[in-house]
Design an enzyme around this catalytic site. Structure first.
Site, mmCIF file in Angstrom:
data_model
loop_
_atom_site.group_PDB
_atom_site.id
_atom_site.type_symbol
_atom_site.label_atom_id
_atom_site.label_comp_id
_atom_site.label_asym_id
_atom_site.label_seq_id
_atom_site.Cartn_x
_atom_site.Cartn_y
_atom_site.Cartn_z
ATOM 1 C CB SER A 113 -0.958 -0.002 1.191
ATOM 2 O OG SER A 113 -0.248 0.001 2.408
ATOM 3 C CB THR A 114 4.263 2.047 1.268
ATOM 4 O OG1 THR A 114 3.990 1.620 2.598
ATOM 5 C CG2 THR A 114 5.205 3.233 1.284
ATOM 6 C CE1 TYR A 115 8.058 2.356 -3.731
ATOM 7 C CE2 TYR A 115 7.874 0.272 -2.577
ATOM 8 C CZ TYR A 115 8.638 1.332 -3.010
ATOM 9 O OH TYR A 115 9.983 1.374 -2.731
ATOM 10 C CB ALA A 116 -0.955 0.932 -3.901
ATOM 11 C CD GLU A 138 4.576 -3.449 -14.939
ATOM 12 O OE1 GLU A 138 4.557 -2.272 -15.342
ATOM 13 O OE2 GLU A 138 3.600 -3.984 -14.414
ATOM 14 C CD GLN A 157 1.114 -9.345 2.541
ATOM 15 O OE1 GLN A 157 0.018 -8.950 2.189
ATOM 16 N NE2 GLN A 157 1.474 -9.445 3.816
ATOM 17 C CE1 TYR A 173 5.426 -21.433 -15.531
ATOM 18 C CE2 TYR A 173 7.669 -22.025 -14.944
ATOM 19 C CZ TYR A 173 6.782 -21.234 -15.652
ATOM 20 O OH TYR A 173 7.258 -20.254 -16.491
#
Length: 191
Positions: A113-116, A138, A157, A173
């Site tokens: 959330s800090t970046y968002a 990205e 996260q 995978y």
């Protein structure tokens, strides 16, 4: 599928090498006591850090972005503690942590959330069962101003979802020889 707790994450990292290097707690300050964007184990997830290795997108060649024929010349390589992303552009980075995902686990990555809250969006596709490698991150700068990303601090996260014992995937995978298996470094698109 059920989401896994801090206890499970610690056990899997320590006993099965699921995350390396691994931080069993939540780190909120650097070694000098300065506050940082947190990383490490949280209640129901693991906050990863990005390395000092960045690829910043530029359109100096006025090219078309084509995932099938991606032009590596569209990036500028930067190694630094800070990455400045141009307005309305993006950068690639990778996690410091190397992941080894168990066959019965799927990992979902969400931005911090800090970046968002600053208009910086982190995008990562799911880490599939039996995938391993450094995660390519990205970062999209959705703002009309340059944006800063900090290396060696929390950026996203990881949430771990475990399948019920009677519902483990038939094909992992690794089984299908996924093209990003074992990736190290910032990995560009492959077809």
């Amino acid at each position: 599928m059920s989401i896994k707790s801090d206890r499970w994450i610690r056990h899997m990292a320590k006993q099965h090498g699921m995350i390396a290097p691994f931080e069993p707690g939540q780190i909120k300050q650097n070694t000098t006591g300065q506050r940082i964007v947190s990383y490490g184990t949280s209640s129901y997830g693991y906050d990863v850090r990005c390395s000092r290795e960045f690829k910043i997108f530029t359109n100096i060649n006025s090219t078309i972005v084509d995932p099938k024929q991606f032009d590596n010349g569209s990036f500028i390589d930067v190694e630094s503690d800070v990455c400045i992303i141009p307005p309305n552009s993006f950068a690639l980075a990778r996690t410091i942590e190397y992941f080894r995902i168990p066959r019965n686990v799927l990992v979902i990555c969400l931005g911090k959330s800090t970046y968002a809250r600053c208009g910086i969006i982190v995008n990562v596709t799911p880490l599939e069962p039996e995938w391993e490698g450094h995660v390519t991150l990205e970062f999209s700068n959705t703002t009309p101003l340059p944006a800063r990303i900090y290396a060696n601090e929390g950026v996203a996260q990881m949430l771990f979802l475990q399948a019920d014992p009677d519902d483990v995937c038939e094909t992992s995978y690794r089984d299908r020889n996924g093209k990003y298996q074992g990736q190290t470094g910032v990995t560009l698109p492959r077809t």
